[in-house]
Design a protein around this motif. Structure first.
Motif, PDB file in Angstrom:
ATOM      1  N   UNK A  53       0.810  -1.221   0.000  1.00 43.70           N
ATOM      2  CA  UNK A  53       0.000   0.000   0.000  1.00 43.70           C
ATOM      3  C   UNK A  53       0.840   1.267   0.000  1.00 43.70           C
ATOM      4  N   UNK A  54       2.077   1.195   0.477  1.00 41.94           N
ATOM      5  CA  UNK A  54       2.963   2.360   0.492  1.00 41.94           C
ATOM      6  C   UNK A  54       4.387   1.892   0.721  1.00 41.94           C
ATOM      7  N   UNK A  55       5.338   2.724   0.291  1.00 43.84           N
ATOM      8  CA  UNK A  55       6.761   2.406   0.416  1.00 43.84           C
ATOM      9  C   UNK A  55       7.486   3.622   0.985  1.00 43.84           C
ATOM     10  N   UNK A  56       8.378   3.373   1.935  1.00 39.54           N
ATOM     11  CA  UNK A  56       9.253   4.401   2.504  1.00 39.54           C
ATOM     12  C   UNK A  56      10.679   4.043   2.140  1.00 39.54           C
ATOM     13  N   UNK A  57      11.390   4.978   1.524  1.00 39.00           N
ATOM     14  CA  UNK A  57      12.799   4.785   1.182  1.00 39.00           C
ATOM     15  C   UNK A  57      13.638   5.707   2.062  1.00 39.00           C
TER      16      UNK A  57
END
Length: 250
Positions: A53-57
């Protein structure tokens, strides 16, 4: 919250693990923290290819983001069902350009943004799905962020890559689980503003009175047993070594 270690090797994949990638789940929402070398294949052991649902880099070094290029292929050229809609990707300034350059042969310069909704990270607090998150810029040669994720009165903190800095202590304060990098060996490497060693991770855990310390991002050439011993010398709470497939209920 459920935390699954998808990959935890530092700098490059080891024989046992892909590079940094951690899946956080709550209320049916799936947030991925980083997608380093080899992570996309390992991720599919835990969830479906299109279930994020979402990605944090945390930052744009390859061992934290390069499998986003492969994930672009999976979402843009999906053989059945048509192209995927875009999902939020939170990353430092220039994330879209970095990934487009790394992939190089995109159909056009805006192709990445058709499947990734790029959102520029700054230090601060905001919502990602059911999670309240706080991000702080930490100490690394490139723009890099640590993150604290909260849900239902519980919290976990992920250091990303960092040297010693007060911002990491702010994120870790009172957290239930502290997923902290420990790339260096105490007494061996001493490069300010780059990475932590096991003892320094333990000192942050002790100072922040965290519930559990999990050491991660340990490169294949670093003795993980030495790092966990060094952490335990200064922090008397539970200390684990991250390993691929490990699951924590927070």
């Amino acid at each position: 919250m459920k935390l699954t270690v998808v990959g935890c090797s530092g700098s490059f994949p080891s024989a046992e693990s892909a590079c940094s990638s951690y899946l956080v789940e709550a209320d049916g929402f799936r947030l991925l923290l980083d997608m380093g070398n080899g992570a996309l294949g390992e991720l599919q052991r835990h969830i479906g290819l299109y279930d994020l649902d979402a990605i944090f880099l945390s930052h744009l070094h390859a061992d934290h983001c390069i499998d986003m290029c492969a994930y672009f292929v999976a979402r843009f050229y999906r053989h059945e069902g048509g192209r995927c809609g875009s999902i939020p990707v939170y990353g430092p300034e220039g994330t879209e350009k970095r990934l487009t350059t790394a992939y190089e042969d995109v159909p056009d310069e805006r192709s990445m943004s058709e499947v990734f909704d790029f959102r520029t990270l700054k230090s601060g607090s905001f919502e990602i799905g059911p999670f309240t998150v706080r991000t702080e810029r930490v100490s690394h040669p490139v723009e890099a962020y640590g993150i604290r994720v909260e849900h239902g009165g519980r919290s976990l903190t992920y250091s990303g890559d960092t040297g010693v800095c007060p911002e990491l202590g702010v994120l870790a304060e009172g957290t239930d689980l502290f997923l902290c990098e420990a790339s260096f060996t105490h007494g061996k490497e001493d490069v300010p503003g780059l990475h932590l060693n096991g003892r320094e991770a333990g000192e942050f855990a002790r100072g922040g009175r965290v519930g559990r310390l999990v050491l991660t991002h340990i490169p294949p050439w670093t003795d993980a047993r030495r790092n966990i011993a060094d952490a335990r010398e200064v922090y008397d709470g539970p200390v684990d070594l991250a390993y691929a497939g490990a699951v924590y209920e927070v």
